[in-house]
Design a protein around this motif. Structure first.
Motif, mmCIF file in Angstrom:
data_model
loop_
_atom_site.group_PDB
_atom_site.id
_atom_site.type_symbol
_atom_site.label_atom_id
_atom_site.label_comp_id
_atom_site.label_asym_id
_atom_site.label_seq_id
_atom_site.Cartn_x
_atom_site.Cartn_y
_atom_site.Cartn_z
ATOM 1 N N VAL A 134 11.739 -17.444 6.899
ATOM 2 C CA VAL A 134 11.359 -16.088 7.586
ATOM 3 C C VAL A 134 11.645 -14.968 6.927
ATOM 4 C CG1 VAL A 134 11.810 -14.848 9.625
ATOM 5 C CG2 VAL A 134 11.720 -17.303 9.820
ATOM 6 N N GLY A 135 12.640 -14.809 6.173
ATOM 7 C CA GLY A 135 13.116 -13.795 5.301
ATOM 8 C C GLY A 135 11.921 -13.482 4.176
ATOM 9 N N VAL A 136 11.320 -14.624 3.350
ATOM 10 C CA VAL A 136 10.360 -14.435 2.331
ATOM 11 C C VAL A 136 9.135 -14.043 2.917
ATOM 12 C CG1 VAL A 136 8.762 -15.739 0.776
ATOM 13 C CG2 VAL A 136 11.501 -16.237 0.834
ATOM 14 N N LEU A 137 8.708 -14.429 4.219
ATOM 15 C CA LEU A 137 7.525 -13.984 4.871
ATOM 16 C C LEU A 137 7.483 -12.641 5.043
ATOM 17 C CD1 LEU A 137 6.492 -17.204 7.001
ATOM 18 C CD2 LEU A 137 5.589 -16.464 5.136
ATOM 19 N N ALA A 138 8.799 -12.208 5.760
ATOM 20 C CA ALA A 138 9.008 -10.830 6.182
ATOM 21 C C ALA A 138 8.966 -9.771 4.971
ATOM 22 C CB ALA A 138 10.164 -10.610 6.852
ATOM 23 N N LEU A 139 9.504 -10.317 3.943
ATOM 24 C CA LEU A 139 9.481 -9.287 2.710
ATOM 25 C C LEU A 139 8.112 -9.421 2.114
ATOM 26 C CD1 LEU A 139 12.721 -10.020 0.623
ATOM 27 C CD2 LEU A 139 12.106 -8.136 1.954
ATOM 28 N N ALA A 140 7.376 -10.444 2.203
ATOM 29 C CA ALA A 140 6.039 -10.706 1.621
ATOM 30 C C ALA A 140 5.033 -9.415 2.310
ATOM 31 C CB ALA A 140 5.273 -11.890 1.628
ATOM 32 N N TYR A 141 4.993 -9.528 3.709
ATOM 33 C CA TYR A 141 4.461 -8.523 4.491
ATOM 34 C C TYR A 141 4.706 -7.261 4.140
ATOM 35 C CZ TYR A 141 2.897 -6.196 8.615
ATOM 36 O OH TYR A 141 2.279 -5.274 9.542
ATOM 37 N N LEU A 142 6.031 -6.751 3.837
ATOM 38 C CA LEU A 142 6.486 -5.537 3.600
ATOM 39 C C LEU A 142 6.028 -5.039 2.290
ATOM 40 C CD1 LEU A 142 10.145 -5.656 5.173
ATOM 41 C CD2 LEU A 142 8.220 -4.512 6.202
ATOM 42 N N VAL A 143 5.843 -6.006 1.482
ATOM 43 C CA VAL A 143 5.520 -5.563 0.174
ATOM 44 C C VAL A 143 4.028 -5.493 0.287
ATOM 45 C CG1 VAL A 143 4.817 -6.565 -2.206
ATOM 46 C CG2 VAL A 143 7.092 -7.028 -1.312
ATOM 47 N N SER A 144 3.247 -6.029 1.027
ATOM 48 C CA SER A 144 1.913 -5.902 1.124
ATOM 49 C C SER A 144 1.423 -4.465 1.778
ATOM 50 C CB SER A 144 1.118 -6.946 1.951
ATOM 51 O OG SER A 144 1.469 -6.611 3.516
ATOM 52 N N LEU A 145 2.486 -4.117 2.800
ATOM 53 C CA LEU A 145 2.342 -2.704 3.291
ATOM 54 C C LEU A 145 2.608 -1.439 2.149
ATOM 55 C CD1 LEU A 145 3.976 -3.106 6.732
ATOM 56 C CD2 LEU A 145 1.472 -3.012 6.114
ATOM 57 N N ALA A 146 3.507 -1.695 1.249
ATOM 58 C CA ALA A 146 4.037 -0.818 0.176
ATOM 59 C C ALA A 146 2.838 -0.828 -0.692
ATOM 60 C CB ALA A 146 5.220 -1.475 -0.289
ATOM 61 N N ALA A 147 2.318 -1.941 -1.246
ATOM 62 C CA ALA A 147 1.124 -2.046 -2.104
ATOM 63 C C ALA A 147 -0.064 -1.324 -1.522
ATOM 64 C CB ALA A 147 0.642 -3.341 -2.179
ATOM 65 N N ARG A 148 -0.466 -0.999 -0.265
ATOM 66 C CA ARG A 148 -1.376 -0.136 0.103
ATOM 67 C C ARG A 148 -1.155 1.228 -0.195
ATOM 68 N NH1 ARG A 148 -2.205 -2.164 6.696
ATOM 69 N NH2 ARG A 148 -2.213 -4.444 6.422
ATOM 70 N N ASN A 149 0.112 1.792 0.035
ATOM 71 C CA ASN A 149 0.550 3.003 -0.471
ATOM 72 C C ASN A 149 0.099 3.006 -1.681
ATOM 73 O OD1 ASN A 149 3.336 3.312 1.851
ATOM 74 N ND2 ASN A 149 1.508 4.505 1.915
ATOM 75 N N VAL A 150 0.307 2.396 -2.748
ATOM 76 C CA VAL A 150 0.348 2.392 -4.054
ATOM 77 C C VAL A 150 -1.258 2.643 -4.480
ATOM 78 C CG1 VAL A 150 0.403 1.487 -6.405
ATOM 79 C CG2 VAL A 150 2.266 1.556 -4.519
ATOM 80 N N LEU A 151 -2.090 1.702 -3.560
ATOM 81 C CA LEU A 151 -3.356 1.866 -3.971
ATOM 82 C C LEU A 151 -4.182 3.171 -3.351
ATOM 83 C CD1 LEU A 151 -4.173 -1.979 -2.852
ATOM 84 C CD2 LEU A 151 -4.355 -0.971 -5.039
ATOM 85 N N GLU A 152 -3.644 3.611 -2.373
ATOM 86 C CA GLU A 152 -4.374 4.711 -1.939
ATOM 87 C C GLU A 152 -3.805 6.128 -2.263
ATOM 88 O OE1 GLU A 152 -6.786 5.047 0.592
ATOM 89 O OE2 GLU A 152 -7.063 2.905 0.110
ATOM 90 N N GLU A 153 -2.423 5.977 -2.682
ATOM 91 C CA GLU A 153 -1.726 7.408 -3.129
ATOM 92 C C GLU A 153 -1.281 7.638 -4.623
ATOM 93 O OE1 GLU A 153 1.130 8.229 -0.113
ATOM 94 O OE2 GLU A 153 -0.192 7.562 1.450
#
Length: 222
Positions: A134-153
Motif C-alpha cells: 500500500v505504501g509503494v502504491l500511495a507514493l507512486a500516486y503522489l509522485v504522479s501528481l508531483a510530476a504533473r506540476n513539473v510538466l505544467e509549471e
C-alpha cells in the motif's frame, strides 16, 4: 444545538478525520485477522509501524493537491508514477529475480506485516507485505501528481518532490535485507530490525507529506 454541533464538526481538520477513520478501519481488520488466523502480536513499537505507514498513506492520498492539467500531462504523470512504483518495489525487495522453484505461499506475520504473500515464477519473484504494498502504491500516486506540476509549471515546481524522493530513498534503504529475518523467524526478525524499521517509517512519513503538500513549491514558482 445543531449549529454548535456543525461548528464543532467543521473545526476538526480533514486530515485528522481521515487519520481517525483509517486507524479505525485498520483496527477492525487487524482484529478480524487475529481471530481468523494463528498470527501473533509483535512488540508495540513494531506493531505500530504498519499502522503509521497506512495512516500516512491514506491521509496523503486523500488530501494531496491535485493540479488541473491537460490529458497529455496526466498520462505522462501516470507513466512516471508507474516507473517509480516498479523501481521502489525492486529496491525494497517486493519484486526481484526468482531464486528457487515456482510456488506460492502465505506467512501469517502480525497484523499489517502479514499475511505475506510470496510468489516465485518464471525468473521473477515477489513478496507482498501489506503495509509496504500500500505504501509503494500511495507514493507512486503522489509522485504522479508531483510530476504533473513539473510538466505544467517547469522543473522548479518539482523541488519539493525531489526532496521527497531523497527522503523516500531513506525510507527504503533501512529495509533492505531486513525482511528476510522477519520471514525466517517472525517475532525475532521484527524485534532485531526494530531500529531500522522505525527509521524507515519516519522517512516514509516525511516523503508522503512532502509529496502531498509540496510545501517548497510556493517558494519556487514565483
Amino acid at each position: 444545538m445543531s449549529v454548535v454541533a456543525g461548528v464543532r464538526s467543521r473545526s476538526i481538520p480533514g486530515p485528522v478525520r481521515t487519520a481517525v477513520l483509517a486507524l479505525g478501519a485498520q483496527s477492525a481488520l487487524a482484529l478480524a485477522y487475529l481471530l481468523a488466523t494463528d498470527a501473533g502480536l509483535a512488540a508495540p513499537s513494531m506493531l505500530a509501524v504498519p499502522f503509521i505507514w497506512l495512516t500516512a498513506a491514506a491521509v496523503a492520498v486523500r488530501h494531496a493537491e491535485r493540479p488541473a492539467v491537460g490529458r497529455a500531462s496526466r498520462w505522462l504523470g501516470r507513466g512516471v508514477g508507474i516507473l517509480y512504483a516498479l523501481a521502489l518495489a525492486w529496491l525494497i525487495g517486493v519484486v526481484g529475480p526468482a531464486m528457487g522453484g515456482a510456488g506460492v505461499d502465505l506467512v501469517f506475520l502480525p497484523p499489517g506485516w502479514g499475511p505475506v504473500v510470496r510468489f516465485s515464477g518464471a525468473g521473477v519473484a515477489f513478496t507482498l507485505v501489506p503495509y509496504r504494498a500500500v505504501g509503494v502504491l500511495a507514493l507512486a500516486y503522489l509522485v504522479s501528481l508531483a510530476a504533473r506540476n513539473v510538466l505544467e509549471e517547469g522543473l522548479s515546481a518539482g523541488v519539493g518532490g525531489i526532496v521527497a524522493l531523497g527522503s523516500c530513498a531513506g525510507c527504503a534503504l533501512p529495509l533492505l535485507g531486513s525482511l528476510a529475518g522477519a520471514l525466517g523467524g517472525a517475532g525475532v526478525g521484527l524485534s532485531v530490525g526494530g531500529g531500522t524499521y522505525l527509521l524507515g517509517t519516519a522517512a516514509y512519513v516525511l516523503a508522503a507529506w512532502l509529496l502531498a503538500a509540496r510545501p517548497l513549491r510556493r517558494y519556487t514558482t514565483r
